[in-house]
Design a protein around this motif. Structure first.
Motif, PDB file in Angstrom:
ATOM      1  N   TRP A 110     -14.786  20.252  28.717  1.00 53.93           N
ATOM      2  CA  TRP A 110     -15.733  21.200  28.152  1.00 53.93           C
ATOM      3  C   TRP A 110     -16.770  20.421  27.344  1.00 53.93           C
ATOM      4  CZ3 TRP A 110     -15.336  26.332  29.249  1.00 53.93           C
ATOM      5  CH2 TRP A 110     -14.112  26.779  29.750  1.00 53.93           C
ATOM      6  N   GLY A 111     -17.974  20.975  27.275  1.00 52.56           N
ATOM      7  CA  GLY A 111     -18.962  20.431  26.360  1.00 52.56           C
ATOM      8  C   GLY A 111     -18.705  20.951  24.964  1.00 52.56           C
ATOM      9  N   GLN A 112     -19.619  20.638  24.049  1.00 44.02           N
ATOM     10  CA  GLN A 112     -19.438  21.056  22.650  1.00 44.02           C
ATOM     11  C   GLN A 112     -19.877  22.491  22.419  1.00 44.02           C
ATOM     12  OE1 GLN A 112     -22.115  19.513  23.691  1.00 44.02           O
ATOM     13  NE2 GLN A 112     -23.795  20.632  22.744  1.00 44.02           N
ATOM     14  N   GLY A 113     -20.592  23.046  23.364  1.00 44.05           N
ATOM     15  CA  GLY A 113     -21.050  24.423  23.268  1.00 44.05           C
ATOM     16  C   GLY A 113     -22.391  24.536  22.564  1.00 44.05           C
ATOM     17  N   THR A 114     -23.039  25.662  22.787  1.00 47.51           N
ATOM     18  CA  THR A 114     -24.307  25.966  22.115  1.00 47.51           C
ATOM     19  C   THR A 114     -24.266  27.416  21.642  1.00 47.51           C
ATOM     20  OG1 THR A 114     -26.724  25.857  22.323  1.00 47.51           O
ATOM     21  CG2 THR A 114     -25.511  26.561  24.281  1.00 47.51           C
ATOM     22  N   GLN A 115     -24.659  27.627  20.386  1.00 45.60           N
ATOM     23  CA  GLN A 115     -24.541  28.951  19.778  1.00 45.60           C
ATOM     24  C   GLN A 115     -25.702  29.842  20.190  1.00 45.60           C
ATOM     25  OE1 GLN A 115     -22.135  30.295  17.433  1.00 45.60           O
ATOM     26  NE2 GLN A 115     -23.254  32.179  17.951  1.00 45.60           N
ATOM     27  N   VAL A 116     -25.374  31.039  20.645  1.00 43.23           N
ATOM     28  CA  VAL A 116     -26.363  32.070  20.936  1.00 43.23           C
ATOM     29  C   VAL A 116     -26.091  33.249  20.007  1.00 43.23           C
ATOM     30  CG1 VAL A 116     -27.184  33.740  22.638  1.00 43.23           C
ATOM     31  CG2 VAL A 116     -26.684  31.388  23.330  1.00 43.23           C
ATOM     32  N   THR A 117     -27.106  33.629  19.243  1.00 41.72           N
ATOM     33  CA  THR A 117     -26.969  34.759  18.331  1.00 41.72           C
ATOM     34  C   THR A 117     -28.077  35.760  18.637  1.00 41.72           C
ATOM     35  OG1 THR A 117     -26.066  33.322  16.607  1.00 41.72           O
ATOM     36  CG2 THR A 117     -26.865  35.495  15.935  1.00 41.72           C
ATOM     37  N   VAL A 118     -27.676  36.991  18.934  1.00 46.49           N
ATOM     38  CA  VAL A 118     -28.623  38.047  19.263  1.00 46.49           C
ATOM     39  C   VAL A 118     -28.586  39.093  18.154  1.00 46.49           C
ATOM     40  CG1 VAL A 118     -29.359  39.721  20.983  1.00 46.49           C
ATOM     41  CG2 VAL A 118     -28.166  37.632  21.707  1.00 46.49           C
TER      42      VAL A 118
END
Length: 120
Positions: A110-118
């Motif tokens: 897995w990658g480190q991820g990226t935060q999406v906030t709506v």
């Protein structure tokens, strides 16, 4: 092993758009089916979308159909997730991974991820 680095997340208002990118390195990217997953606070990680190694086969979780588009550029060893008409319930950390296209299960790192906030 394939190393994965996601980017493109951020804060957006409901109805807005974001484009996530995932750059892969380490093994022959074009050999692998790729997927996007997400994990919202307090929830388990869930499948979002997958694309076959050739790009010809694609599948989505029902909640994003018609709003999200997965694509890939094997020359750039990158997989994308175009997210339109975003909703507050899309808020999560988004991850890309090597997947088994048939089972939608990650088979690698897995990658480190990226935060999406709506925001509503």
């Amino acid at each position: 092993q394939v190393q994965l680095v996601e980017s493109g997340g951020g804060l957006v208002q409901a109805g807005g758009s974001l484009r996530l990118s995932c750059v892969a390195s380490g093994r022959t990217f074009s050999n692998y089916d790729m997927g996007w997953f997400r994990q919202a606070p307090g929830k388990e990680r869930e499948f979002v979308a997958a694309i076959s190694w050739s790009g010809r086969l694609i599948k989505y979780v029902d909640s994003v159909k018609g709003r999200f588009t997965i694509s890939r550029d094997n020359a750039k060893t990158t997989v994308y997730l175009q997210m339109n008409s975003l909703k507050p319930e899309d808020t999560a950390v988004y991850y890309c991974a090597v997947v088994d296209f048939a089972t939608r299960i990650s088979t690698g790192s897995w990658g480190q991820g990226t935060q999406v906030t709506v925001s509503s």
